[in-house]
Design an enzyme around this catalytic site. Structure first.
Site, PDB file in Angstrom:
ATOM      1  N   HIS A   1      13.732  88.893  15.367  1.00  0.00           N
ATOM      2  CA  HIS A   1      13.677  89.149  14.056  1.00  0.00           C
ATOM      3  C   HIS A   1      11.962  89.102  12.647  1.00  0.00           C
ATOM      4  O   HIS A   1      12.299  90.019  12.700  1.00  0.00           O
ATOM      5  CB  HIS A   1      14.614  87.568  13.966  1.00  0.00           C
ATOM      6  CG  HIS A   1      16.660  87.408  14.488  1.00  0.00           C
ATOM      7  ND1 HIS A   1      16.399  86.858  14.854  1.00  0.00           N
ATOM      8  CD2 HIS A   1      17.091  88.529  13.725  1.00  0.00           C
ATOM      9  CE1 HIS A   1      17.709  86.768  15.219  1.00  0.00           C
ATOM     10  NE2 HIS A   1      18.030  87.786  14.457  1.00  0.00           N
TER      11      HIS A   1
ATOM     12  N   SER B   1      17.318  87.864  22.259  1.00  0.00           N
ATOM     13  CA  SER B   1      18.785  87.253  21.438  1.00  0.00           C
ATOM     14  C   SER B   1      18.410  86.161  21.292  1.00  0.00           C
ATOM     15  O   SER B   1      17.809  85.404  22.008  1.00  0.00           O
ATOM     16  CB  SER B   1      19.732  88.343  22.332  1.00  0.00           C
ATOM     17  OG  SER B   1      20.837  87.798  21.793  1.00  0.00           O
TER      18      SER B   1
END
Ligand code: PAF
Length: 292
Positions: free
Chosen positions: A41, A189
């Site tokens: 992210h 993830s």
């Protein structure tokens, strides 16, 4: 010490702020997330930060993209840590709406991107992309960004969003960003936290399967079944990994291919006991590109 970003919980406030920024000539960048931020992210956030004046990161665990037997309740959350990470990346606003703000009683309108949503993840998660497209459309309407950054790990999601933006004439640029990997190759993830230590070691089979496929592709192999078989063999070598799918498809519309004569995506989804992991790479005969 960095100051924390402004937290906005109301959609009206978000839109008001965004419109105010626009009156001042600011370029607004947007990174939608479900929180529990990791390096993947943060790389999207950094890419967005470089190209905008005002950066909004949304954190909302979207219930409509989870199936009835999926991990909505136990999806990992850590807002304080997320805010600290956003502060470090100079995020201007964290948009963190509650569920009733996003889905008030009586909500009944959904966005469906037809064909691209059906294969691959759409088979085992038939309502997933409807939930994703709906929430992203809503977030776009609230944040009104000039551009939004999406990771290539969720390759099918990226295509779904692009198609939605194109078909619904949304004036927002969709910026793709490459997959970020752990040192051993595992794609980052939020769901990697579900893996036991033994599963974590075996989860490297996804990126190993892609590397093995890339190897034979770089030597000239173009037959889809042969390439998929190599990928499957690598995953099946790990006893705790169960294949959901191994697919090789046209990278622009996910149509089926027998031979790789256009840019294609080799996409994988693999179940471990509590986690379903995805990964992909592009095999492009034109450029000789076979990036992961
Ligand atoms: O990729 C995700 O984290 C989610 O699918 C998204 C785009 C934030 C929509 O909830």
């Amino acid at each position: 010490m960095e100051s924390l970003p402004v937290i906005v919980e109301s959609k009206l406030e978000m839109r008001k702020l965004s419109r105010y920024w626009k009156t001042k000539g600011n370029i607004i960048g947007f990174v939608p997330t479900m929180g529990y931020l990791h390096e993947g992210h943060l790389s999207l956030v950094r890419a967005a930060r470089k190209r905008c004046d005002k950066l909004v990161v949304s954190i909302f665990v979207n219930p409509t993209q989870f199936g009835p037997r999926e991990d909505l309740e136990k999806y990992p959350r850590d807002l304080d840590k997320d805010l600290a990470l956003c502060a470090r990346e100079s995020v201007d606003v964290v948009f963190h709406p509650g569920e009733s703000e996003m889905y008030p009683g009586g909500f009944q309108t959904y966005v469906t991107v037809q064909d691209i949503s059906k294969p691959m993840c759409g088979v085992s998660r038939p309502t997933h992309f409807r939930g994703v497209a709906t929430i992203v459309a809503k977030l776009f309407n609230m944040v009104e960004p000039h551009f939004a950054v999406f990771g290539e790990k969720d390759f099918q999601q990226l295509l779904v969003i692009r198609k939605m933006v194109e078909d619904l004439d949304m004036d927002i640029e969709i910026v793709p960003h490459p997959i970020v990997r752990e040192p051993d190759g595992l794609a980052m993830s939020s769901r990697n936290v579900y893996l036991s230590a033994q599963e974590r070691r075996q989860a490297v089979c996804l990126s190993q399967a892609l590397t093995a496929a890339q190897d034979i592709f770089s030597k000239g192999e173009r037959d889809a079944e042969t390439i998929k078989a190599i990928a499957r063999k690598n995953i099946q070598a790990m006893p705790l990994a169960k294949i959901d799918y191994v697919e090789l498809r046209n990278a622009s519309d996910l149509s089926m291919v027998d031979k790789i004569d256009c840019p294609c995506v080799l996409a994988l989804a693999v179940f471990f006991e509590k986690a379903r992991l995805i990964d992909n790479c592009i095999l492009d005969p034109g450029s000789g590109r076979y990036n992961k």
